[in-house]
Scaffold this motif. Structure first.
Motif, PDB file in Angstrom:
ATOM      1  N   SER A   1       5.309   4.026  -2.556  1.00 20.19           N
ATOM      2  CA  SER A   1       4.247   4.999  -2.803  1.00 20.19           C
ATOM      3  C   SER A   1       3.576   4.758  -4.148  1.00 20.19           C
ATOM      4  O   SER A   1       4.131   4.089  -5.017  1.00 20.19           O
ATOM      5  N   CYS A   2       2.371   5.310  -4.276  1.00 21.08           N
ATOM      6  CA  CYS A   2       1.669   5.167  -5.543  1.00 21.08           C
ATOM      7  C   CYS A   2       2.177   6.214  -6.520  1.00 21.08           C
ATOM      8  O   CYS A   2       2.860   7.164  -6.133  1.00 21.08           O
ATOM      9  N   ASN A   3       1.835   6.027  -7.747  1.00 19.09           N
ATOM     10  CA  ASN A   3       2.267   6.917  -8.818  1.00 19.09           C
ATOM     11  C   ASN A   3       1.847   8.362  -8.552  1.00 19.09           C
ATOM     12  O   ASN A   3       2.630   9.295  -8.693  1.00 19.09           O
ATOM     13  N   ARG A   4       0.578   8.510  -8.115  1.00 17.20           N
ATOM     14  CA  ARG A   4       0.029   9.844  -7.922  1.00 17.20           C
ATOM     15  C   ARG A   4       0.769  10.607  -6.820  1.00 17.20           C
ATOM     16  O   ARG A   4       1.186  11.745  -7.008  1.00 17.20           O
ATOM     17  N   CYS A   5       0.932   9.956  -5.670  1.00 17.66           N
ATOM     18  CA  CYS A   5       1.641  10.614  -4.561  1.00 17.66           C
ATOM     19  C   CYS A   5       3.084  10.914  -4.947  1.00 17.66           C
ATOM     20  O   CYS A   5       3.595  12.005  -4.686  1.00 17.66           O
ATOM     21  N   ASN A   6       3.730   9.935  -5.574  1.00 13.39           N
ATOM     22  CA  ASN A   6       5.132  10.107  -5.927  1.00 13.39           C
ATOM     23  C   ASN A   6       5.346  11.330  -6.814  1.00 13.39           C
ATOM     24  O   ASN A   6       6.247  12.127  -6.586  1.00 13.39           O
TER      25      ASN A   6
ATOM     26  N   THR B   1       0.854  -1.193   0.000  1.00 14.65           N
ATOM     27  CA  THR B   1       0.000   0.000   0.000  1.00 14.65           C
ATOM     28  C   THR B   1       0.884   1.236   0.000  1.00 14.65           C
ATOM     29  O   THR B   1       2.037   1.187   0.404  1.00 14.65           O
ATOM     30  N   CYS B   2       0.279   2.336  -0.472  1.00 17.69           N
ATOM     31  CA  CYS B   2       1.030   3.588  -0.527  1.00 17.69           C
ATOM     32  C   CYS B   2       1.244   4.122   0.894  1.00 17.69           C
ATOM     33  O   CYS B   2       0.305   4.199   1.678  1.00 17.69           O
ATOM     34  N   PHE B   3       2.493   4.476   1.198  1.00 19.37           N
ATOM     35  CA  PHE B   3       2.821   4.970   2.533  1.00 19.37           C
ATOM     36  C   PHE B   3       2.038   6.245   2.861  1.00 19.37           C
ATOM     37  O   PHE B   3       1.689   6.500   4.006  1.00 19.37           O
ATOM     38  N   TYR B   4       1.748   7.037   1.840  1.00 19.79           N
ATOM     39  CA  TYR B   4       1.121   8.332   2.080  1.00 19.79           C
ATOM     40  C   TYR B   4      -0.407   8.290   2.064  1.00 19.79           C
ATOM     41  O   TYR B   4      -1.050   8.832   2.943  1.00 19.79           O
ATOM     42  N   CYS B   5      -0.997   7.636   1.047  1.00 23.37           N
ATOM     43  CA  CYS B   5      -2.455   7.704   0.938  1.00 23.37           C
ATOM     44  C   CYS B   5      -3.129   6.363   1.229  1.00 23.37           C
ATOM     45  O   CYS B   5      -4.348   6.267   1.161  1.00 23.37           O
ATOM     46  N   ASN B   6      -2.266   5.343   1.509  1.00 25.75           N
ATOM     47  CA  ASN B   6      -2.810   4.036   1.884  1.00 25.75           C
ATOM     48  C   ASN B   6      -3.496   3.250   0.771  1.00 25.75           C
ATOM     49  O   ASN B   6      -4.055   2.193   1.029  1.00 25.75           O
TER      50      ASN B   6
HETATM   51 ZN   LIG Z   1      -0.497   7.458  -2.635  1.00 24.26          ZN
END
Ligand SMILES: [Zn+2]
Length: 328
Positions: free
Chosen positions: A261-266, A224-229
């Motif tokens: 992290s996911c693409n969007r957050c990154n 899962t993305c560390f930032y947005c889960n």
């Molecule tokens: Zn994310």
């Protein structure tokens, strides 16, 4: 001559920031005698390992030789900048060129892609040449005030005052070192312009891929993305490894500063600092990693990690001008 010293003790334990600036400026500029680019590469290696010191402010020759070799491999093999010395060919160039030829490694290959056993062999040879030509020389130029070293134990011990100075002014020191190193390489090699070189020198220590870290993190944590889960799909380009504190500041890839992290957050985070509450989650995450003692690779990568280091890194990056705070 100081370059062939086998041991150097710390001569002045207490020096002011003003003294350190003066010594730094002289060492970096053309005022000090430099027959090769070695001193710049050693300073860059020290910067890359600033947060890897143990509680005694010590670094091993192996840690430094790895960074030093990576810098030269990428300059010499990848960018074909083979003149790193006035006069005869620098020893490090001969070692790296010979090894590249022996193992038939293509020039496009950046150092972290070179197979591990070959990497280890090259680093070992470069370590020997650093003992002969590098540690003593910079020690002499800094009048024994920046670090102590001993060839027998293969330990370099930073002056704590200088260590804290380097943390405080890390961004400026990185700029200055890159600029002067590029200027010298430009003088020694035929290149289009200093701007061309500056870009190369700035990215020289950067890895081509953080895949190995991605694997390790995925082995131990949920995808899962560390930032947005958000869950991370297995698809390529969907999962990223993000430098929590931006690489442009840290100039190193410490596992304890890397998150999935996911693409969007990154892409929206980019070169910004995450909101402070993420720091708390990272500390917890690292605590978990630290406890996985059964895994040798993690043990190694988390060696010398301390909670206070990531907090320091966060605070120092703000001090160094990373004041754009991001949240998803
Ligand atoms: Zn994310």
């Amino acid at each position: 001559m100081s370059h062939d010293l086998k041991v150097g003790e710390l001569r002045e334990a207490y020096i002011t920031d003003e003294d350190i600036w003066r010594i730094f400026t002289i060492v970096l500029s053309s005022k000090s005698v430099k027959s090769s680019t070695y001193k710049y590469a050693l300073i860059k290696s020290l910067i890359e390992n600033l947060y890897q010191v143990n509680d005694e402010f010590e670094l091993t020759y192996d840690q430094l030789a790895y960074s030093f070799t990576k810098i030269y491999w990428n300059l010499i093999v990848h960018h074909n900048l083979i003149n790193q010395n006035r006069g005869k060919t620098a020893r490090v160039v001969t070692i790296i060129k010979d090894e590249q030829k022996k193992h038939a490694i293509p020039s496009e290959m950046i150092f972290d892609k070179v197979p591990n056993p070959i990497q280890v062999g090259i680093v070992k040879k470069v370590k020997t040449t650093m003992k002969e030509n590098v540690y003593g020389a910079l020690y002499g130029d800094t009048r024994g005030s920046f670090y102590a070293f001993e060839h027998k134990t293969e330990i370099l011990k930073l002056n704590p005052v200088v260590h804290s100075f380097m943390l405080n002014y890390q961004r400026l020191i990185v700029y200055l070192t890159n600029y002067h190193m590029a200027a010298m390489i430009e003088e020694l090699n035929e290149v289009p312009s200093i701007n061309y070189l500056l870009g190369k020198v700035e990215s020289i220590a950067k890895r081509s891929s953080l895949r190995p870290f991605e694997k390790i993190l995925l082995n131990h944590f949920e995808a899962t993305c560390f930032y947005c889960n958000r869950p991370l799909s297995g698809k390529k380009r969907e999962t990223h490894v993000d430098h929590f504190i931006p690489w442009s500041f840290v100039q190193a890839d410490h596992l304890w500063n890397l998150v999935l992290s996911c693409n969007r957050c990154n892409s929206s985070k980019s070169d910004k600092l995450p909101e402070k509450y993420f720091l708390e989650s990272l500390i917890d995450r690292n605590e978990e990693l630290h406890e996985r003692k059964e895994s040798a690779d993690i043990n190694n990568l988390m060696m010398n990690y301390r909670e206070k280091k990531i907090i320091m890194l966060y605070d120092y990056s703000i001090k160094n001008g990373y004041d754009r705070i991001w949240c998803p």
